[in-house]
Design a protein around this motif. Sequence first.
Motif, PDB file in Angstrom:
ATOM      1  N   LEU A 344      -8.363 -14.166   9.144  1.00  8.18           N
ATOM      2  CA  LEU A 344     -10.260 -14.791   9.079  1.00  8.18           C
ATOM      3  C   LEU A 344     -11.895 -13.545   9.754  1.00  8.18           C
ATOM      4  O   LEU A 344     -11.985 -14.355  11.076  1.00  8.18           O
ATOM      5  CB  LEU A 344     -10.278 -15.859   8.765  1.00  8.18           C
ATOM      6  N   PRO A 345     -11.753 -12.774   9.973  1.00  8.51           N
ATOM      7  CA  PRO A 345     -12.645 -12.684  10.775  1.00  8.51           C
ATOM      8  C   PRO A 345     -13.847 -12.984   9.963  1.00  8.51           C
ATOM      9  O   PRO A 345     -14.763 -12.371  11.316  1.00  8.51           O
ATOM     10  CB  PRO A 345     -12.997 -11.312  10.714  1.00  8.51           C
ATOM     11  N   GLU A 346     -13.819 -13.491   9.607  1.00 11.23           N
ATOM     12  CA  GLU A 346     -15.594 -14.032   9.070  1.00 11.23           C
ATOM     13  C   GLU A 346     -15.218 -15.760  10.178  1.00 11.23           C
ATOM     14  O   GLU A 346     -16.807 -16.780  10.039  1.00 11.23           O
ATOM     15  CB  GLU A 346     -16.519 -14.302   7.452  1.00 11.23           C
ATOM     16  N   LEU A 363     -13.236 -28.775  11.620  1.00 10.94           N
ATOM     17  CA  LEU A 363     -14.556 -28.175  11.462  1.00 10.94           C
ATOM     18  C   LEU A 363     -14.247 -26.646  12.014  1.00 10.94           C
ATOM     19  O   LEU A 363     -14.211 -26.229  12.531  1.00 10.94           O
ATOM     20  CB  LEU A 363     -15.608 -29.027  12.446  1.00 10.94           C
ATOM     21  N   VAL A 364     -15.624 -25.634  10.962  1.00 14.97           N
ATOM     22  CA  VAL A 364     -15.327 -24.618  10.948  1.00 14.97           C
ATOM     23  C   VAL A 364     -16.870 -23.900  10.913  1.00 14.97           C
ATOM     24  O   VAL A 364     -17.214 -24.917   9.855  1.00 14.97           O
ATOM     25  CB  VAL A 364     -13.721 -23.932  10.004  1.00 14.97           C
ATOM     26  N   LYS A 365     -17.046 -22.336  11.550  1.00 15.00           N
ATOM     27  CA  LYS A 365     -18.486 -22.523  11.074  1.00 15.00           C
ATOM     28  C   LYS A 365     -18.242 -20.999  10.606  1.00 15.00           C
ATOM     29  O   LYS A 365     -17.185 -20.418  11.667  1.00 15.00           O
ATOM     30  CB  LYS A 365     -19.122 -22.706  11.572  1.00 15.00           C
ATOM     31  N   ILE A 366     -18.432 -19.953   9.659  1.00 15.55           N
ATOM     32  CA  ILE A 366     -18.373 -18.946   9.104  1.00 15.55           C
ATOM     33  C   ILE A 366     -19.371 -17.916   9.482  1.00 15.55           C
ATOM     34  O   ILE A 366     -20.832 -18.830   9.097  1.00 15.55           O
ATOM     35  CB  ILE A 366     -17.881 -19.009   7.860  1.00 15.55           C
ATOM     36  N   LYS A 367     -19.146 -16.896   9.139  1.00 17.06           N
ATOM     37  CA  LYS A 367     -20.130 -16.072   8.651  1.00 17.06           C
ATOM     38  C   LYS A 367     -20.101 -15.810   6.956  1.00 17.06           C
ATOM     39  O   LYS A 367     -19.285 -15.170   6.891  1.00 17.06           O
ATOM     40  CB  LYS A 367     -20.090 -14.439   9.218  1.00 17.06           C
ATOM     41  N   VAL A 377     -12.046 -19.230   2.991  1.00 14.95           N
ATOM     42  CA  VAL A 377     -11.839 -20.018   3.861  1.00 14.95           C
ATOM     43  C   VAL A 377     -10.289 -20.835   4.262  1.00 14.95           C
ATOM     44  O   VAL A 377      -9.831 -21.149   5.348  1.00 14.95           O
ATOM     45  CB  VAL A 377     -12.546 -20.380   4.909  1.00 14.95           C
ATOM     46  N   MET A 378     -11.002 -21.664   3.275  1.00  9.20           N
ATOM     47  CA  MET A 378     -10.077 -23.186   3.223  1.00  9.20           C
ATOM     48  C   MET A 378      -8.960 -22.568   2.787  1.00  9.20           C
ATOM     49  O   MET A 378      -8.120 -23.042   3.239  1.00  9.20           O
ATOM     50  CB  MET A 378     -10.604 -23.394   1.610  1.00  9.20           C
ATOM     51  N   ASN A 379      -8.514 -21.728   1.527  1.00  9.54           N
ATOM     52  CA  ASN A 379      -7.283 -21.346   1.333  1.00  9.54           C
ATOM     53  C   ASN A 379      -6.323 -20.476   2.558  1.00  9.54           C
ATOM     54  O   ASN A 379      -5.264 -20.619   1.828  1.00  9.54           O
ATOM     55  CB  ASN A 379      -7.316 -20.252  -0.020  1.00  9.54           C
ATOM     56  N   ALA A 380      -7.592 -20.233   2.912  1.00 11.46           N
ATOM     57  CA  ALA A 380      -6.619 -19.069   4.262  1.00 11.46           C
ATOM     58  C   ALA A 380      -6.032 -20.365   5.332  1.00 11.46           C
ATOM     59  O   ALA A 380      -5.206 -20.334   6.031  1.00 11.46           O
ATOM     60  CB  ALA A 380      -7.504 -17.883   4.485  1.00 11.46           C
ATOM     61  N   LEU A 381      -6.554 -21.379   5.748  1.00  8.81           N
ATOM     62  CA  LEU A 381      -6.490 -21.798   6.559  1.00  8.81           C
ATOM     63  C   LEU A 381      -5.195 -23.292   6.051  1.00  8.81           C
ATOM     64  O   LEU A 381      -4.139 -23.041   7.170  1.00  8.81           O
ATOM     65  CB  LEU A 381      -7.691 -22.716   7.236  1.00  8.81           C
ATOM     66  N   TRP A 382      -5.679 -24.077   4.917  1.00  6.84           N
ATOM     67  CA  TRP A 382      -4.639 -24.365   4.475  1.00  6.84           C
ATOM     68  C   TRP A 382      -3.277 -24.157   3.891  1.00  6.84           C
ATOM     69  O   TRP A 382      -2.241 -24.419   3.957  1.00  6.84           O
ATOM     70  CB  TRP A 382      -5.331 -25.202   2.911  1.00  6.84           C
ATOM     71  N   GLY A 383      -3.415 -22.546   4.671  1.00  3.13           N
ATOM     72  CA  GLY A 383      -2.060 -21.828   3.893  1.00  3.13           C
ATOM     73  C   GLY A 383      -1.239 -21.397   5.082  1.00  3.13           C
ATOM     74  O   GLY A 383      -0.533 -19.894   5.882  1.00  3.13           O
TER      75      GLY A 383
END
Length: 630
Positions: A344-346, A363-367, A377-383
């Motif tokens: 997740l580079p963003e 809690l995450v912050k993204i570009k 981001v949600m799908n990547a983190l939950w996996g």
Amino acid sequence: MAYNSLNDFISILEANGELVRIKGFVDPDLEIAEITDRQSKLPGGGKALLFENTGTKFPVLTNAFGSHKRICLALGVEELEMVREKISQLFELLSKPKNSIWDKLEALPQLGQMSSWIPTLKSGKGVCQEVIHQNPDLGALPVLKCWPFDGGRFVTLPMVHTKHPETGVRNIGMYRMQILDGTHTGMHWHMHKTGAKHFQEYKRLKKLMPVAVTLGGDPSYTYAATAPVPENIDEYLLAGFLRNKKVKLVKCLTVDLEVPEDVDFVIEGYVDPSDEPVWEGPFGDHTGFYSLADWYARFTVTCITHRKKAIYPATIVGVPPMEDAYIAKATERIFLEPIRKAILPELEDMVLPAEGVAHNIALVKIKDEFKGQAYRVMNALWGAGQMMFNKILVAFPNSLDLNNGMELLRHIFNVVNPETDIYFGKGPLDVLDHSSNQFAFGSKLFIDATSERKSLNKLEVNVDELVLKLNEISEQIVKSNVSLVNEDVPVAIISVNKKEVGDWKTFKEKLTASDALNGIKGVVLVDMDDVIDDLSVVLWYVSGNVDPQRDVSMVLNGGEDWRIIIDGTKKAYPSDKFPRLWPNIVSMDTKTIELVDKKWESYGIGEFVKSPSLKFQKLIVGSDAVVRYF
């Protein structure tokens, strides 16, 4: 920085004013835990405590990692971000294209340094084998009973060594161990953990599973055993990286495993997959609730070795904040960079609030560069590894500070449209999650708050009038907390005597539709008596008790005015018809609290500190680890 021993680390803590020695006798049965709980909940985490008289040959060290300064000292850095930067540089080195021979030659010194982190086997015996007990007795160790409803005494900082029976790949995990008798413990490895997977392989092959448990040594070993490293990465490689020095291993005496030669204790033995499992627990866990008793593997001890001047390390966990919150903060900072570089580079930043006990809140912050990126981001983190256990995930724009809770709440209620920006999913949950109808599986909540802020208007809500109107709605409303409204956050927290409410569904509908809540966009319902002044405690309680799809709802309150309702109450009342047992809150008993009060001056810890358990005792239901309404 590499430490030569746990005692070496203690000396550094003492030199930095981070340790208190307690010389008088303190009982490992509840008393040590109560003192540690009071200390660990002080602002900044209090001090590490060394109990020098435990009624055994061994001192007990607690709260050693329990402050920002101490976790940095443990990892040999001034700030945790220094570890993150070091990892970032390593990733850049490995991923940077090397187009010329000069680029490749330039990288050689750094690549050579990597080889210095790989653990090596030392011939002969280690310092950890200075004293050998061929007829072992776990009763000789100052193993703690931490909380009144615990099933017994538990080893709480064990580094459990196992190997895959076919590949030989090593794993070091941290799985609590309940003392059953002088030579047996439970082995509480969760089904998702590598130790449990190794056990299943031995069970398939019908072989005895060798196990070695170590305690103490360089604190980087203990941290590495808690870290969410991939299964094919040796935890001692991580420890070598953190301490910038390879870990030296020695052979165990009675099992075919290797352990660091400089730890304080080694408990050797095996798990026989053909044995009947043992009833393990309950245990006052890091969730702040008791993890209830269940069936787990039995560990048989064949030998105990230790240093001549061994120190027994232990941790106390319970209602946050406690020592484990600082260990989790280190993991949050250290493993952010691998997530960013690998998938997740963003991802700009990630915070796991202490109230979420590692898994409940992220809690995450993204570009935010394209439509739907927050959901990627949600799908990547939950996996991603242990992030699969996360229950509530909120994404913010890069402009916000993830450590400013009020700013984040104002932003959520300013930009989020519940109809379009809230998503419910399903997936694995931590084994310790008690809120879901199903064991280790349930719903998840994602909030897309990445929209940039609109103009923020001050709330036109009269706080005093709001409280009066809420109290008039029902005599079952015990107390309201509307302090967030003063911060321009339109949320009311309402504590209800749920036991006396006849129809909970109807009650919620009546309450949340009331004109008394005009201007309020969020209603949080709890059954916490009057213990709702501390917003941190409320957030911990609610995030632990909610199954999002069941307990978070949105109602349209005229026009386009949405109101979010969060039911953070226990689901243990007869009318709830909850299919599982519901755990009690972790809290100390009155007898132990009064004992520590009476002995406080003799401990030499400093100014008297009240027991944190006093405010939680009224929330205990029944007389054991399970909530029981009669």
